[in-house]
Design a protein around this motif. Structure first.
Motif, PDB file in Angstrom:
ATOM      1  N   LYS A   1      40.550 -32.041  17.091  1.00  0.00           N
ATOM      2  CA  LYS A   1      41.097 -31.309  15.864  1.00  0.00           C
ATOM      3  C   LYS A   1      40.818 -29.857  16.083  1.00  0.00           C
ATOM      4  N   PHE A   2      39.825 -29.494  16.841  1.00  0.00           N
ATOM      5  CA  PHE A   2      39.718 -27.895  17.072  1.00  0.00           C
ATOM      6  C   PHE A   2      40.795 -27.381  17.858  1.00  0.00           C
ATOM      7  N   LEU A   3      41.373 -28.247  18.792  1.00  0.00           N
ATOM      8  CA  LEU A   3      42.704 -27.619  19.638  1.00  0.00           C
ATOM      9  C   LEU A   3      43.779 -27.587  18.764  1.00  0.00           C
TER      10      LEU A   3
ATOM     11  N   ILE B   1      42.559 -20.690  23.885  1.00  0.00           N
ATOM     12  CA  ILE B   1      42.858 -21.956  23.548  1.00  0.00           C
ATOM     13  C   ILE B   1      43.955 -22.741  24.130  1.00  0.00           C
ATOM     14  N   PHE B   2      44.952 -21.936  24.016  1.00  0.00           N
ATOM     15  CA  PHE B   2      46.327 -22.555  24.665  1.00  0.00           C
ATOM     16  C   PHE B   2      46.057 -22.948  26.347  1.00  0.00           C
ATOM     17  N   SER B   3      45.388 -22.265  26.947  1.00  0.00           N
ATOM     18  CA  SER B   3      44.992 -22.279  28.405  1.00  0.00           C
ATOM     19  C   SER B   3      44.128 -23.533  28.305  1.00  0.00           C
ATOM     20  N   VAL B   4      43.041 -23.737  27.630  1.00  0.00           N
ATOM     21  CA  VAL B   4      42.201 -24.551  27.630  1.00  0.00           C
ATOM     22  C   VAL B   4      42.725 -26.097  27.298  1.00  0.00           C
TER      23      VAL B   4
ATOM     24  N   PHE C   1      50.099 -23.884  18.448  1.00  0.00           N
ATOM     25  CA  PHE C   1      51.406 -23.410  17.706  1.00  0.00           C
ATOM     26  C   PHE C   1      52.277 -24.682  17.400  1.00  0.00           C
ATOM     27  N   ALA C   2      51.797 -25.556  17.640  1.00  0.00           N
ATOM     28  CA  ALA C   2      52.418 -26.863  17.065  1.00  0.00           C
ATOM     29  C   ALA C   2      52.088 -27.340  15.559  1.00  0.00           C
TER      30      ALA C   2
ATOM     31  N   ILE D   1      45.364 -12.607  19.574  1.00  0.00           N
ATOM     32  CA  ILE D   1      46.269 -13.047  20.587  1.00  0.00           C
ATOM     33  C   ILE D   1      45.603 -13.435  21.751  1.00  0.00           C
ATOM     34  N   ILE D   2      44.317 -12.877  22.160  1.00  0.00           N
ATOM     35  CA  ILE D   2      43.643 -13.541  23.337  1.00  0.00           C
ATOM     36  C   ILE D   2      42.867 -14.632  22.968  1.00  0.00           C
ATOM     37  N   PHE D   3      42.352 -14.669  21.803  1.00  0.00           N
ATOM     38  CA  PHE D   3      41.831 -16.188  21.429  1.00  0.00           C
ATOM     39  C   PHE D   3      42.671 -17.191  21.581  1.00  0.00           C
ATOM     40  N   VAL D   4      44.064 -17.126  21.063  1.00  0.00           N
ATOM     41  CA  VAL D   4      44.863 -18.087  20.684  1.00  0.00           C
ATOM     42  C   VAL D   4      45.227 -18.314  22.230  1.00  0.00           C
ATOM     43  N   THR D   5      45.542 -17.332  23.154  1.00  0.00           N
ATOM     44  CA  THR D   5      45.990 -17.610  24.583  1.00  0.00           C
ATOM     45  C   THR D   5      45.013 -18.289  25.226  1.00  0.00           C
TER      46      THR D   5
END
Length: 532
Positions: A442-444, A399-402, A449-450, A393-397
């Protein structure tokens, strides 16, 4: 009543397979696999089947490469289903249905094996589903000799088990199963199965305290070799003309070992990491996924090793077939010095054994979860799952913020590259900026979530952990956990493999391109131009 229950089990596995393969059964499509030879297999089977109808087996196909010896190579045509189906159907219909039926038979064979280990119907179904729709099986699902392997592996181990219990009919059935594997399935995987099968027979010898498993093992293989000799003998004669005529160099084999980021595929089967640094983070064939909850159940089976010798054996098989894929262990290198092993390449073939063993262990764990819960380490296991869940959850959050500052971060990367890395490079700066931007995006996208496949993987992990936590807190009982595990495993695998295959109309392969039509019309029939 028993008959209808068995029919429902068949329909259950057929439904799971149909959620993925329906376009090739009812949509006039074929799997557009990335191996050119797999597309060739479609045409080989069509040609072979037409020969069966005419009473003439096709031994040579002149239109592929410089001519192709279809009789002597791994085309999987000697499955009995080929000869049955081509009596009633033709063309791609046969190949597509054979593909689907092999998946279903693989799941049913695994289910039948699990039931003979005295596992419940629910646990056996989970094991069968996880094996049938494992990522490894999906990856090779477009090629007939590989799909022929799926029912062979569980049936071979089942035959030795039945023989150890004194069931005489399985000496005959086991011989037929061995013959089927030797003449219809991919030889290297069959060889690895026979090797593991010897240790399975040795294990059963000490369990039943007689030599029936050992005698049965060698007997069914020897009889299978005799039955399959119509194909094996000419193949051995032909072998000296091929690159397999001598032992293969180990240096030519070390191309598909597990890489440092491959374990991510146990949870995120589609994940790809940036390659622009030159560090290859994912292997060529990193197929490990068997389902999120299924894998967690498999890991939890470690608490049963000391209590159950059977689980200890299959855990050892799973561990070995995974460790051999790690280069620094040296296991594959050592085995390469042994006769038989030195004729094969591709350590990834062990994935067929590992996915089989992991799925079987999940069934054992599900049936013995009450004993696992009694372990003093179970609470720590649940604690580790919670940490893993929060880490996702923290990692995905993060990445979402980045992603909101992607332009600024990309500019920083450009500045660092221009100052520290670019000096001495020969290509224009714009080329490297284009590569960096492409890999960064590609990394993002890989963790967005898309991205449908990432979203399903992410939700599957959190749901699987939640089910375990609810059980540990006594919010759901064991029976409800088992039912939840079955439903979740079905939905997890059905949803996550949507879009895994690219399907194309059969006409893309059946209809000749204009260039080929021109060549066919240009040259007379007795001067056939080779094309494919």
């Amino acid at each position: 009543k028993t008959f209808y229950k068995r029919i429902l089990i068949v329909l259950f596995f057929a439904l799971a397979t149909g959620t993925i393969f329906w376009p090739i059964l009812f949509g006039g499509q074929v799997i557009n696999d990335f191996f050119g030879l797999d597309l060739a297999h479609y045409y080989f089977s069509k040609d072979f089947g037409e020969g069966i109808k005419d009473g003439n087996l096709k031994l040579w196909w002149q239109n592929y490469l410089g001519g192709f010896p279809v009789y002597l190579t791994q085309t999987g045509f000697f499955s009995p289903l080929i000869f049955i189906f081509y009596k009633f159907f033709s063309g791609f219909t046969v190949y597509n249905w054979l593909t689907v039926i092999n998946f279903i038979l693989g799941g049913l064979a695994m289910y039948f094996l699990a039931r003979n280990f005295a596992l419940s119907k629910i646990s056996s179904s989970v094991a069968g589903l996880s094996y049938m729709l494992s990522q490894n099986n999906l990856y090779w699902g477009a090629t007939l000799p590989f799909t022929n392997v799926y029912p062979f592996i569980p049936l071979f181990f089942l035959a030795i088990l039945k023989i150890s219990k004194g069931q005489k009919s399985w000496w005959i059935l086991g011989s037929l199963i061995s013959a089927y594997g030797l003449m219809a399935a991919e030889t290297q995987i069959v060889f690895f199965t026979l090797v593991v099968g010897f240790f399975w027979a040795l294990f059963l010898r000490f369990e039943v305290k007689n030599w029936k498993p050992i005698f049965g093992y060698f007997s069914i293989i020897a009889t299978g070799v005799v039955l399959a000799s119509f194909w094996l003998l000419p193949v051995f004669n032909y072998l000296k003309l091929t690159t397999r005529g001598a032992a293969l160099s180990f240096n030519d084999l070390a191309y598909d070992f597990m890489r440092i980021a491959d374990p991510l595929r146990f949870f995120y089967p589609y994940i790809q990491l940036p390659q622009f640094t030159g560090f290859v983070s994912l292997g060529i064939v990193p197929n490990y996924y068997i389902g999120a909850l299924t894998f967690l159940l498999t890991v939890s089976a470690i608490f049963l090793i000391r209590k159950n010798k059977l689980i200890a054996f299959w855990f050892a098989v799973a561990a070995f077939s995974l460790l051999i894929r790690i280069k620094w262990t040296g296991i594959f290198w050592v085995l390469h010095f042994l006769p038989g092993f030195n004729r094969f390449r591709g350590v990834f073939h062990w994935a067929f054994i590992s996915s089989f063993a992991l799925a079987l262990l999940a069934g054992f764990a599900l049936d013995n979860l009450d004993k696992i819960k009694e372990s003093p380490y179970f609470r720590k296991f649940i604690g580790a799952l919670k940490i893993f869940g929060w880490a996702n959850i923290i990692f995905v959050t993060a990445i979402f913020s980045v992603s909101f500052f992607s332009d600024k971060i990309l500019n920083w990367i450009f500045q660092f590259f221009d100052a520290k890395v670019y000096p001495g490079k020969q290509l224009p700066l714009e080329h490297y900026h284009g590569v960096i931007a492409s890999e960064f995006n590609k990394f993002l996208n890989a963790f967005s979530f898309a991205n449908y496949h990432f979203l399903i993987s992410f939700l599957s992990i959190l749901t699987a952990i939640l089910i375990f936590v609810l059980y540990q807190k006594n919010k759901i009982n064991l029976e409800n956990f088992r039912k939840s595990a079955l439903v979740f495993t079905f939905l997890n695998l059905a949803f996550i493999w949507q879009g895994y295959y690219i399907f194309i109309p059969q006409s893309k392969i059946m209809d000749y391109p204009n260039t080929v039509k021109f060549i066919k019309n240009k040259y007379p029939e007795d001067e056939r131009y080779r094309f494919f």
